[in-house]
Design an enzyme around this catalytic site. Structure first.
Site, PDB file in Angstrom:
ATOM      1  N   ASP A 189       0.904  -1.095  -0.124  1.00  0.00           N
ATOM      2  CA  ASP A 189       0.033  -0.022   0.225  1.00  0.00           C
ATOM      3  C   ASP A 189       0.667   1.228   0.006  1.00  0.00           C
ATOM      4  O   ASP A 189       0.579   2.221   0.740  1.00  0.00           O
ATOM      5  CB  ASP A 189      -0.853   0.119   1.307  1.00  0.00           C
ATOM      6  CG  ASP A 189      -2.059   0.836   1.109  1.00  0.00           C
ATOM      7  OD1 ASP A 189      -2.541   1.289  -0.112  1.00  0.00           O
ATOM      8  OD2 ASP A 189      -2.692   1.517   2.226  1.00  0.00           O
ATOM      9  N   ASP A 239       2.852   1.957   8.008  1.00  0.00           N
ATOM     10  CA  ASP A 239       1.692   1.106   7.628  1.00  0.00           C
ATOM     11  C   ASP A 239       2.058   0.008   6.534  1.00  0.00           C
ATOM     12  O   ASP A 239       1.839   0.182   5.413  1.00  0.00           O
ATOM     13  CB  ASP A 239       0.402   2.092   7.140  1.00  0.00           C
ATOM     14  CG  ASP A 239      -0.931   1.459   7.097  1.00  0.00           C
ATOM     15  OD1 ASP A 239      -0.918   0.154   7.664  1.00  0.00           O
ATOM     16  OD2 ASP A 239      -1.823   1.878   6.701  1.00  0.00           O
TER      17      ASP A 239
END
Length: 335
Positions: free
Chosen positions: A215, A233
């Site tokens: 991502d 993340d």
């Protein structure tokens, strides 16, 4: 009527702070700052010495303990490879992954169920979003992706999913089984997604996979004038083609972002070779992401705040617009 209880509805502020204090032996102030997070729950915390943290509670049932530990190990490998990542904080025994066990009432079965939350604590990384403005900025982004993949290529095979046509089919099948698509939109949805599956399957046949961030867009980069860029993340870490960690950096479709992609690849190839055949996957992977997001929404629609953010999700107009968007993206894929 079947009543669905979303797992995070059980997570109260007291449970959050008590769990963190017990696991890590710290004393927290009575302030919690929720951060926007699509899948998990992420909170800003501060201890009595004014040190700031970010606590991440993983969505129950999404990843196993082993899969989350793989994420933490990958972060450690990246850190040792001098990649700018934020490491989870270990407890006194060196464990970075903690567990909160709850008992909740299930109105569907009239029984008490066990609910398990895995959670981790990170030091807060201060800074701002990074918006590339110069050629050097785009090259820098490509270099970061290359540095991630230096470690990703060496990583052992993951127990997480592989980003490919069969994962796309899994999401499609789950949406169909849930019965969420109106009958008048169903045939169009089936036609478009079947065609997209075949295209992705054909385009991805000879492409090698590696461990990815998964991502890697600009929202997962933090810029600090003193420490530079940090990558955050890794929750969507998976195996897949290298280009997955490149196309999300682009400002638009492949056809409109050729200059930026050229600069990203210039930085990337300072660290890693790149198979130009992967470029044909860019718009396929954008379609994959659209279906992935639809699937995520279908899983989260029982969360208390979901319809506050997506008030029209699932209605007739929503699916008409969704089908139009998927059809447009299929054309971008060459379908």
């Amino acid at each position: 009527m079947r009543i669905m209880q979303a797992p995070f509805n059980c997570l109260t502020p007291d449970l959050i702070t008590d769990s963190i204090e017990e696991a890590f032996g710290i004393s927290l102030e009575n302030l919690i700052y929720p951060y926007p997070s699509y899948i998990n729950r992420v909170y800003g915390l501060q201890d009595t010495d004014d040190k700031e943290y970010v606590a991440k509670f993983y969505r129950p049932g999404r990843w196993s303990q082993q899969q989350i530990r793989e994420e933490h190990q990958f972060l450690q490998d990246l850190y040792l490879g001098e990649c700018p990542v934020v490491l989870p904080i270990p407890d006194q025994e060196g464990a970075t992954l903690q567990t909160l066990n709850l008992e909740t009432y299930n109105p569907n079965s009239d029984q008490i169920d066990e609910l398990i939350f895995h959670f981790a604590l990170f030091p807060k990384q201060t800074g701002r979003a990074f918006d590339p403005e110069t050629d050097e900025d785009w090259i820098r982004l490509g270099s970061l992706a290359g540095r991630i993949h230096v470690s990703g290529r060496k990583s052992p095979k993951l127990s997480r999913y592989r980003l490919d046509a069969f994962r796309l089919k899994y999401y499609i099948d789950e949406l169909l089984k849930a019965g969420l698509i109106p009958e008048e939109s169903l045939s169009d949805f089936l036609f478009i997604t079947t065609k997209a599956f075949e295209l992705l399957k054909n385009h991805n046949e000879s492409i090698q996979s590696m461990c990815l961030h998964g991502d890697f867009h600009r929202g997962n980069l933090i810029y600090n004038s003193e420490t530079g860029l940090s990558i955050i993340d890794f929750d969507d870490m998976c195996e897949g083609p290298a280009v997955q960690d490149l196309w999300l950096l682009l400002p638009g479709h492949h056809r409109d972002s050729r200059r930026e992609l050229e600069l990203i690849l210039e930085g990337y190839t300072e660290f890693m070779e790149f198979n130009q055949e992967e470029l044909k996957l860019i718009e396929d992977l954008r379609f994959f992401r659209m279906i992935h997001f639809l699937h995520w929404q279908s899983q989260q629609r029982f969360d208390r705040a979901f319809y506050q953010h997506f008030p029209d999700w699932g209605n007739h107009a929503f699916w008409i617009k969704c089908i139009e968007d998927l059809q447009d993206q299929l054309l971008e894929m060459g379908g």
